[in-house]
Design an enzyme around this catalytic site. Structure first.
Site: not given
Length: 490
Positions: A181, A257, A291, A393
């Site tokens: 997906k 992750e 990331c 973040e």
């Protein structure tokens, strides 16, 4: 210079070797983040569609794929990589169109790396063996590593093709089948993986692609489906928590992750001629939507003013513009929703009395780009490492410069976040390089470099940055079951 045609694409599901419509013919729109122009209508998978994809993957797993000789399986995976290189121009244009990243980055780096991911794990799997453990000459134990089953591969929008093949390579090489997906915002390149696999001679049902959203859509249906044995996910930490909960009832193994807030530590003996351009790349590559971004730059106070001056100059030299232009350094953010999230931190930075060095607004661009989700490379100075812009973040072109005095202070700041995915250290002192690398609590530490990856090495995060490791035998451990066979010799 060639361009991708602006015709609106229809992106269907790929199940059991063919493109199919959603069972309800429901679709959602995908737009070009540089212009907000409609570029695709994407079929949204229903629960029934996801079940069909998972069942097709199960049939393919129980068929010839898992028992196929490793050499033959690897040959077909390598052919997938070759096809991707043959279609490199098309894939790079689509990635730039879909994500808003510079075409040159997609063409020169990401598509070749995506192909290399497949080839590497095909080659790596052929080199694997097992272990033997003799017992007093009466028994011998030996190990086999067998595929697990059906894998749900849920991938993010920032590096769609590269991060999907990073999962698909070891998944297929080990003999598993996959239901993929892609992120709903960026499905174009990943949607082609099923047809590329079929062209490479991989049996129908081995690679399936379904589009949709998370909760109450394809993502949730996949994680709860009883046919799925393992889930590999890259994305936000909050989404990882939700996936873990949904997969718990069927005891799915998971590899995550997740988020990051890397500290890029610049000591006073650093070579700034190297540290500045690489730190710019670490901050603003893919508009900061990485990331591994070095979004917290910790600079020793004795060189802080010089670093700020040179970093500001380098940031302002970046060309922000049309992703399809060869000389663009930075494109837009991926979507309106994400643009609004990143932009909200500009107000937060002001509330926290951060000092704006440069950026902080929409750039002046050509008329056809004025509706795009653009933000200038933005740099703040913030003395308080507990400020939100230093802790959360942001995932955009927003960077915080934090001064420090001592090595101990730098380590405290670096480790004082919920994340631990990666870090960067700039120093010409070898002892300091090792010492600080050992004390930063993160899964990957780069010294005097950034974003250098050996695919044999482990990759993953400490703390809330993930569960498990990928890369080399770490990936194969996740995608295989270890079996021991004990044989009596007497």
């Amino acid at each position: 210079m060639s361009k991708v045609a602006t015709t609106v694409r229809e992106v269907k599901l790929f199940i059991d070797g063919k493109y199919v419509e959603s069972s309800t013919r429901s679709t959602f729109d995908v737009t070009n983040p540089a212009t907000q122009e409609l570029i695709a209508r994407v079929h949204e998978a229903t629960k029934e569609d996801v079940e069909r994809a998972c069942q097709a993957a199960r049939r393919a797993f129980e068929g010839s794929w898992r028992t196929m000789p490793v050499s033959e399986r690897s040959k077909r995976i390598r052919r997938m990589a070759e096809i991707m290189i043959e279609r490199r121009e098309e894939l790079a244009r689509l990635e730039a169109l879909d994500v808003g990243k510079p075409y040159s980055v997609a063409y020169e780096k990401e598509i070749p790396r995506a192909a290399h991911n497949l080839k590497f794990f095909a080659d790596f799997m052929e080199q694997q063996g097992g272990e033997t453990y003799p017992m007093d000459e009466e028994y011998i134990n030996y190990t086999r590593y067998e595929p697990v089953g059906v894998a749900a591969l849920i991938t993010p929008w920032n590096l769609p093709l590269m991060l999907t093949t990073w999962k698909l390579g070891p998944c297929l090489a080990a003999g598993n089948t996959a239901v993929i997906k892609p992120a709903e915002a960026t499905p174009l390149t990943v949607s082609l993986l099923g047809e590329i696999a079929k062209e490479a001679g991989i049996p129908d049902g081995v690679v399936n692609v379904v589009q949709g959203f998370g909760k109450g859509s394809a993502g949730e249906y996949m994680t709860a489906d009883p046919e799925v044995d393992l889930i590999s996910f890259t994305g936000e930490t909050t989404t990882g928590k939700a996936i873990m909960k949904m997969g718990a009832d069927t005891l799915k193994r998971v590899s995550f992750e997740l988020g990051g807030k890397a500290a890029n530590i610049v000591f006073e003996d650093a070579d700034l001629d190297k540290a500045i351009p690489v730190s710019i790349q670490a901050a603003f590559l893919n508009s900061g939507q990485v990331c591994l971004a070095g979004s917290r730059i910790l600079v020793q106070r004795s060189i802080f003013d010089e670093f700020v001056r040179r970093f500001k100059q380098a940031a302002e030299a970046l060309k922000v513009g049309d992703p399809q232009d060869e000389d663009t350094n930075m494109g837009p953010l991926v979507s309106k929703e994400h643009y609004e999230k990143v932009s909200s931190y500009l107000a937060i930075a002001a509330e926290e009395q951060s000092t704006l060095v440069t950026g902080g607004k929409r750039p002046h661009l050509a008329k056809h780009l004025q509706a795009g989700f653009y933000l200038e490379p933005t740099v703040y100075i913030q003395e308080d490492s507990k400020a939100r812009i230093c802790q959360e973040e942001i995932f955009g072109p927003v960077v915080t410069l934090i001064p420090f005095d001592t090595e101990e202070e730098a380590l405290h700041i670096a480790n004082d976040t919920p994340y631990g995915l990666n870090g960067v250290i700039w120093t010409e002192n070898l002892k300091r390089a090792h010492r600080v690398s050992h004390k930063v609590r993160a899964g990957t530490i780069w010294v005097n470099c950034w974003f250098v990856r050996d695919l044999r090495a482990p990759f993953g995060g400490f703390k809330k940055s993930g569960i498990g490791r990928e890369g080399g035998h770490h990936s194969l451990e996740f995608f295989t079951e270890a079996k021991n066979i004990c044989l009596a010799l007497s």
